[in-house]
Structure formats: C-alpha cells, structure tokens
Design a protein around this motif. Structure first.
Motif, mmCIF file in Angstrom:
data_model
loop_
_atom_site.group_PDB
_atom_site.id
_atom_site.type_symbol
_atom_site.label_atom_id
_atom_site.label_comp_id
_atom_site.label_asym_id
_atom_site.label_seq_id
_atom_site.Cartn_x
_atom_site.Cartn_y
_atom_site.Cartn_z
ATOM 1 N N GLY A 57 0.806 -1.217 0.000
ATOM 2 C CA GLY A 57 0.000 0.000 0.000
ATOM 3 C C GLY A 57 0.836 1.262 0.000
ATOM 4 O O GLY A 57 0.361 2.328 -0.388
ATOM 5 N N ARG A 65 -7.768 9.213 -4.257
ATOM 6 C CA ARG A 65 -8.956 8.441 -4.631
ATOM 7 C C ARG A 65 -9.579 8.929 -5.939
ATOM 8 O O ARG A 65 -10.113 8.152 -6.723
ATOM 9 C CB ARG A 65 -10.007 8.510 -3.514
ATOM 10 N N LYS A 94 -6.218 4.550 3.326
ATOM 11 C CA LYS A 94 -6.054 3.165 2.896
ATOM 12 C C LYS A 94 -4.746 2.568 3.421
ATOM 13 O O LYS A 94 -4.569 1.361 3.403
ATOM 14 C CB LYS A 94 -6.055 3.093 1.364
#
Length: 579
Positions: A57, A65, A94
């Motif tokens: 990640g 986003r 995230k």
C-alpha cells in the motif's frame, strides 16, 4: 527515505529515463514504481526504502482516490499521525503511510500545507486536471531535489544529480561554483550546483511548473530569520526557556523514533550524542533495546571510544565501533565520490560510511544523529568571537592555518568565483553567524554529505536537533543563554545535566575527529599525490597553478599546517576527474 525522478514534456520522455531512475537504486531497494499521465505530459518514477507501512500500500507514485493528484516523495513527515487526525481522514486512509497524509494535506491546504509539516522532505505532486506541477523541499534542505529545464521547456526533476546526467544532460563543470569552492571553501550556497544546467531547489522553497509557457516559478515558504525577527528575542528566564527546550527535545526525539523498522543511534563522545542518548533513555527507560554505532580510526588521539563506553555504562544497549583504516581509504573514497556527485568532506564522511555499512550489516534501517545543536545554540569555538570570523570563507573548525589557498588558482579562474557574503538580517554578529551556518554554510553541506553517504547503504538518517522549533528557540535567546564563561550551548548543557551522569555531561568539544592531516602526509601520501596529479592533468590544468600546488603539497608534508582542507580539495578534484 527514497529516491525519485519526474519529467514534464510536450514531446517524448528521454529514452534513458529508466536508466536514470536505476542509477539511484540504492536509495530504494525495497520497491520501484512508475506512472505516466494519460496525456503523456508527465512521468514519475520512484524507488522505495520501506520505513512506515511495509505493505504494498505504500508503493509510489501514489494517487489520491479521485485520480487527480499523484505524488513521489522522499523523506519523512514525522507528525503524520497528528496531521491525519487534524485533517479528519483516519477513516478514509487506505494505508498507514505519511505519504498518503502528505498528499491529503496538499489537497486540503495547497502550498500552505508546508507550514503544518514537521519533517525532512522533498516531493513532487502532479495535478492531472490542470496539468500543473508542485514540488517542495524541507526547511533546512535535509532531503535533496535537483532539476534541469531544456530550451524547449522540458523539465526533469530528480533526487540526485547523477540521475539527471544519466538522462542525457552533459556532465559539464559549473566554473563559477568550482572557482568559489576552490577559492573560498564554500560548498553549497544557493541554487547553483557544481554542474552546468543542473539546479538545486533551495531549502525552504517550493517550485511550480505552469503549463502556460512551460514556466518555472520559485517561492520561498520558510525563512528562519524572518520567523525569529517576527517572534522577537525571548525575554524569559533560563528556567522557563530550559523547560521549553526540554519539552521540544522530548517531542522531537519521540517523533523521530516512529518507525516500522529497527532504529539505532550514531554516537560520538560529545555533548550532542550524549544528550540524544540521554533523551532516549529518559523517554523509553533503561531497558531500551537499540544498537549504537560509533566511528573510530584506531588512534587514541582522535577516537572517542572511552567517552562512548562511559555513556553506555548501565544500559542494555549493544554498541558497535566501526573502524576505518588508512588502507581502506583509496577504495572507499572512490565509492563515496561516485555516490556524492559533488566534492565531499574528507575522512569524516568516510567514517560515517563505515557507520552506515555496519548498521546495514546489523539490520538497522533508521539512525538518529545529533546534527544541528551547535548551529542553533552557539556550540562552535568561533562563536565566542563572531566579529573576527571571515564570513566569506568556509570555516575549518579548530584550525589556525589558511583554510583555503586561492593563491594556487589561476587568476582568470579565480575571477569567475562569486565571493560569498551571507545576508545579515539580524545586525547582530553572533546571530548573523549562526544564520550563515544554518542556511548557507555548515548545515547545507553536512546534510548533503549525510544524505548521500547514508543512502549509499540504503539507511535513513534522522536529525532530531534540526527540528525547526528547536533552532528558532535557540536563535531567539540572548547571548547569556547560549555562551557562559567561554562555553557554548549553555542551556542544552543545563538540560543535559538532568539526564547525564557526571563525567559524561562535562565532555569537551572536540572539533577534529579523524587523523586526516597525519594520514595524507603519511600512509596515504602516495595516493594523495596521485589524486592531486590526476586533478592537475584534468580540469585542474586550466584552473590551478601546478607549480604552486606542488609547492604547497611539499610544504604540507614537511609539517606546520594544522589544516588539510586545501590538500583535500585538490585530491577530491582528482577523484572527480577520474570518475
């Protein structure tokens, strides 16, 4: 801690783009990523050294986003947890990376996000919607950012100069920078590098690339002098200031201890290292289990091993003493020069290489160091008499003989130099000298040396005492809070008294840390002479007076000089010509 490259163009991106990125592979051995805007205008590449959130990640380039904003980032935002809460984005995050928080901060505040950051950083953000680029560098230039713009407007940005050269920009010396360095001893002062057409984004500045006219706009977002003048001199007593200093030191060390990989400490025997270790033990307790690393050279006149061993008594810390021998210097100096891209600081830099190499061998990825306290709190001996300091010449701590030898330069070459005079915003000799060292002399060159030598071994180096709040507090103090009875860093010493045992807190300031003078005219004499001859037969043939240099070298070998800096300059020139 990472490396990146970014290009913006109306045409095709350089064919050597991947080679340019890979030339810095040691900056990010854990992952590599690339992204290109659908328009083809912007391309980003990133090399990752995983420190926070070791999962995939954290891969960069990172995109928000909406798909509008894209970032490549080198460094650490130490207060990322606090910023995530302040922005109210915990639920939307995230990852557990500071990169995601940095991008969100920019989206929320724009360029004003920089004022909210506590950290070391260089980053580039691309806005796909407006085809606009924003890049910024931290307050004191701990992390590097270089750029080059072609005549057609194409912009190339990278973490290291070698990547820009690898991308096709010629390796042509910048004569003004070289003449200033050889004539005045000044390594870094402003945007000029040692190479033509490659520019350094100055510390505390940001850069915008505007699509209309392919124009670069530079703006200063942080100036410590302006901040200190606005706040004014601190009128509180020593107890109040000392309490605030202690709070800031604790917070700074805590923030820089955040990591998902092992953290260690670079230790010397001086006050700053002792204070750093004392703070860590004060915060985490005597059961703190980390590794410490100390450079030694096998000469008791220079080694600080006895002081370090005294510091470590009663702790559970595992210490490593990293030995540099004269026999290693020629090979190691060549490797260090290849990573530095510009002249570097001699045997002390090689000593730090040994420290980072040992840390890598021991699996320690992050190291804390004590840089910044001397400049912020007047620790160097020449701060005692600031009015006597030649502010145009790079200082050599503890030396009486000539710091540089402009008489050994050809007059027409010396005439190309730009005699450097730092701004004097305070009209106070001590404050102006501290300001010079923080913004133009000591800190810029120390950070460049430290970044390259740590990243050569894929290690991250953090500087708790370079927190801007600690330096601002130091510059705001009257002289009697910094220098008392000929002893500098007075208030930091008072703080250290609360943390350190007697015998450790009285450690004297020892400016000379390596036997460079002795080695260059002793076991390294033949190597040094060979490097000097290489320099004289290369670029030096047009810059230096060969007979004057050789005469100075013979004089140096006979003894009498307490300063080897001019010799190192000529030797270092030979290392670079031979690259």
């Amino acid at each position: 801690m990472c490396g990146f490259i970014c290009s913006v163009t109306e045409g095709s991106h350089t064919r050597q783009w991947c080679e340019a990125l890979n030339s810095m592979a040691y900056r990010g051995p854990d992952d590599q990523g690339m992204w290109e805007d659908p328009s083809g205008r912007c391309r980003m590449g990133h090399l990752r050294l995983s420190i926070l959130d070791l999962s995939d990640g954290g891969r960069q380039p990172m995109t928000d986003r909406s798909g509008r904003y894209h970032i490549v980032f080198n460094g650490e935002i130490y207060n990322y947890i606090e910023l995530r809460k302040k922005l109210g984005i915990e639920a939307r995050c995230k990852t557990m990376t500071d990169t995601e928080v940095l991008l969100a901060a920019y989206m929320h505040w724009g360029s004003a996000c920089l004022d909210h950051l506590i950290g070391m950083f260089a980053f580039v953000i691309w806005d796909s919607k407006h085809q606009y680029l924003f890049a910024a560098r931290d307050r004191f230039g701990v992390k590097p950012l270089y750029y080059h713009q072609d005549s057609d407007g194409t912009l190339l940005i990278a973490s290291e100069i070698k990547a820009i050269h690898e991308a096709g920009v010629p390796r042509t010396p910048n004569l003004m920078t070289w003449a200033t360095y050889l004539g005045y001893g000044v390594y870094d002062h402003g945007k000029n590098t040692f190479w033509d057409e490659i520019v350094s984004l100055s510390p505390g500045h940001f850069m915008e690339w505007l699509p209309l006219g392919k124009k670069i706009v530079l703006k200063q977002w942080y100036d410590i002098a302006k901040t200190v003048l606005e706040l004014g001199q601190d009128t509180r007593d020593q107890v109040a200031v000392g309490n605030q200093l202690m709070e800031l030191l604790e917070e700074s060390v805590c923030l820089r201890f955040r990591s998902d990989v092992p953290v260690g400490v670079c230790l010397s025997g001086g006050l700053d290292s002792s204070l750093l270790l004392g703070l860590l033990l004060h915060i985490h307790g005597k059961d703190l289990d980390i590794k410490t690393f100390t450079f030694i050279c096998g000469d008791e006149k220079y080694d600080e091993k006895p002081w370090v061993e005294q510091m470590l008594k009663g702790t559970q810390l595992k210490s490593f003493f990293c030995l540099l021998t004269a026999q290693e210097v020629p090979t190691l100096a060549k490797k260090i020069q290849d990573s530095q891209d510009e002249p570097f600081g001699g045997l002390p830099t090689l000593g730090m290489a040994k420290v980072h190499q040992q840390a890598k061998n021991e699996g320690v990825t992050v190291l804390l160091d004590g840089n910044g306290m001397d400049e912020g709190w007047a620790g160097y001996d020449y701060y005692q008499f600031p009015g006597r300091v030649n502010t145009a010449t790079g200082p050599v701590q503890g030396a009486r003989s000539k710091a540089v030898r402009p008489d050994c330069l050809r007059p027409e070459f010396l005439a190309l130099s730009s005699e450097f005079r730092a701004p004097a915003p305070f009209k106070d000799a001590l404050l102006d000298l501290q300001y010079r060292d923080i913004c133009y002399m000591k800190i810029p060159r120390a950070m460049r040396f430290a970044d390259r030598v740590s990243m050569m071994f894929s290690r991250e180096l953090r500087e708790p005492f370079l927190d801007h709040r600690i330096l601002e507090l130091g510059l705001r103090q009257p002289v009697h809070h910094k220098i008392v009875k000929g002893q500098g860093k007075w208030l930091p010493r008072m703080v250290a008294n609360k943390l350190l045992r007697k015998g450790v807190r009285e450690a004297p300031k020892r400016p000379v840390q390596t036997p460079q003078r002795e080695w260059l005219k002793g076991p390294l004499s033949s190597w040094a002479e060979q490097c000097i001859e290489t320099g004289l037969s290369g670029w030096g043939k047009d810059w230096l007076k060969p007979n004057a240099v050789k005469s100075a070298w013979r004089e140096y070998k006979r003894g009498g000089w307490d300063n080897s800096f001019p010799i190192w300059q000529w030797l270092n020139l030979g290392l670079m010509v031979n690259r």
